[in-house]
Design a protein around this motif. Structure first.
Motif, short mmCIF file in Angstrom:
data_model
loop_
_atom_site.label_atom_id
_atom_site.label_comp_id
_atom_site.label_asym_id
_atom_site.label_seq_id
_atom_site.Cartn_x
_atom_site.Cartn_y
_atom_site.Cartn_z
N UNK A 161 44.08 28.01 41.49
CA UNK A 161 44.29 29.09 40.52
C UNK A 161 42.97 29.70 40.07
N UNK A 162 41.86 29.15 40.50
CA UNK A 162 40.55 29.73 40.22
C UNK A 162 39.93 30.40 41.44
N UNK A 163 40.72 30.62 42.48
CA UNK A 163 40.20 31.19 43.73
C UNK A 163 39.46 32.50 43.54
N UNK A 164 39.91 33.32 42.61
CA UNK A 164 39.30 34.64 42.42
C UNK A 164 38.25 34.67 41.32
N UNK A 165 37.83 33.52 40.82
CA UNK A 165 36.78 33.50 39.79
C UNK A 165 35.50 34.17 40.28
N UNK A 166 35.24 34.12 41.58
CA UNK A 166 34.03 34.75 42.13
C UNK A 166 33.98 36.24 41.83
N UNK A 167 35.14 36.87 41.64
CA UNK A 167 35.21 38.32 41.51
C UNK A 167 35.00 38.82 40.09
N UNK A 168 35.00 37.91 39.12
CA UNK A 168 34.84 38.34 37.73
C UNK A 168 33.47 38.98 37.53
N UNK A 214 35.03 57.23 57.01
CA UNK A 214 34.34 57.87 55.89
C UNK A 214 33.79 56.76 55.00
N UNK A 215 32.67 57.04 54.36
CA UNK A 215 32.04 56.05 53.49
C UNK A 215 31.86 56.66 52.11
N UNK A 216 32.12 55.85 51.09
CA UNK A 216 31.95 56.30 49.71
C UNK A 216 31.71 55.10 48.81
N UNK A 217 31.06 55.37 47.68
CA UNK A 217 30.71 54.29 46.76
C UNK A 217 31.70 54.22 45.60
N UNK A 218 31.69 53.08 44.95
CA UNK A 218 32.56 52.84 43.80
C UNK A 218 31.92 51.76 42.92
N UNK A 219 32.49 51.62 41.74
CA UNK A 219 32.10 50.55 40.82
C UNK A 219 33.36 49.81 40.43
N UNK A 220 33.30 48.49 40.45
CA UNK A 220 34.46 47.67 40.15
C UNK A 220 34.14 46.69 39.03
N UNK A 221 35.14 46.42 38.21
CA UNK A 221 35.01 45.43 37.13
C UNK A 221 36.26 44.56 37.16
N UNK A 222 36.07 43.25 37.15
CA UNK A 222 37.19 42.30 37.21
C UNK A 222 37.11 41.34 36.03
N UNK A 223 38.28 41.05 35.46
CA UNK A 223 38.32 40.08 34.36
C UNK A 223 39.51 39.16 34.53
N UNK A 230 45.52 34.55 36.74
CA UNK A 230 45.70 35.98 36.95
C UNK A 230 44.37 36.67 36.71
N UNK A 231 44.21 37.84 37.31
CA UNK A 231 43.07 38.68 36.99
C UNK A 231 43.41 40.12 37.34
N UNK A 232 42.61 40.99 36.79
CA UNK A 232 42.74 42.43 37.05
C UNK A 232 41.37 42.95 37.41
N UNK A 233 41.32 43.80 38.42
CA UNK A 233 40.09 44.55 38.63
C UNK A 233 40.44 46.03 38.62
N UNK A 234 39.50 46.80 38.09
CA UNK A 234 39.63 48.24 38.11
C UNK A 234 38.46 48.79 38.89
N UNK A 235 38.77 49.68 39.82
CA UNK A 235 37.73 50.29 40.64
C UNK A 235 37.69 51.78 40.33
#
Length: 156
Positions: free
Chosen positions: A4-11, A32-41, A48-53
């Motif tokens: 259940x902590x598998x996605x802790x790396x993404x926080x 095509x290539x493009x940049x983004x910024x992501x935030x995960x909590x 559970x977690x959510x990321x917004x890109x």
């Protein structure tokens, strides 16, 4: 560490380099290539977690809600985008002992039924890679159509 902590790396906060095919089902299509910024909590103490890109150059944002099913010990990854405002069908899976996560589901693209595969790999303290592939033959062959390379943002 529990699954259940598998996605802790993404926080945290990430810079993301996206590469995607201009036609998800055509192996000859351009990239095509493009940049983004992501935030995960984190939510539910890691289950559970959510990321917004945010993809300012493309004019859209997206989010992924990940939920760990305690009974099946599998994750469901649920994607939505500001372009559609709808939740796409989830992909389900888990991480293996090698640290690679593989997740599968069914969807449609341009009116065709597709099998969808997400892969998480190359995970470290400062990097991660996500890859999406579609199959139109039930998973016998796959066409990678989108990759995201994550680099952890440095604290300001």
């Amino acid at each position: 560490m529990s699954a259940l902590n598998d996605f802790d790396f993404l926080h945290g906060d990430w810079d993301v380099v996206n590469r995607r095919r201009t036609d998800f089902l055509d192996p000859e299509s351009d990239w095509e290539e493009f940049s983004a910024v992501s935030r995960c909590w984190n939510l539910f103490r890691g289950a559970a977690n959510i990321d917004e890109i945010d993809v300012p150059g493309q004019g859209w944002t997206g989010l992924t809600l990940r939920l760990f099913d305690v009974e099946t010990e599998r994750w469901s990854l649920n994607w939505s985008s500001s372009r559609s405002g709808r939740l796409f069908p989830p992909v389900l899976g888990r991480f293996g002992p090698d640290g690679r996560g593989e997740f599968h589901g069914d969807d449609t693209h341009d009116g065709k039924d597709v099998r969808v595969r997400f892969v998480w790999s190359g995970i470290s303290e400062t990097t991660a890679r996500w890859e999406q592939a579609f199959s139109v033959d039930g998973g016998n062959s796959w066409l990678t159509n989108w990759t995201m390379d994550f680099t952890r943002r440095k604290a300001l």
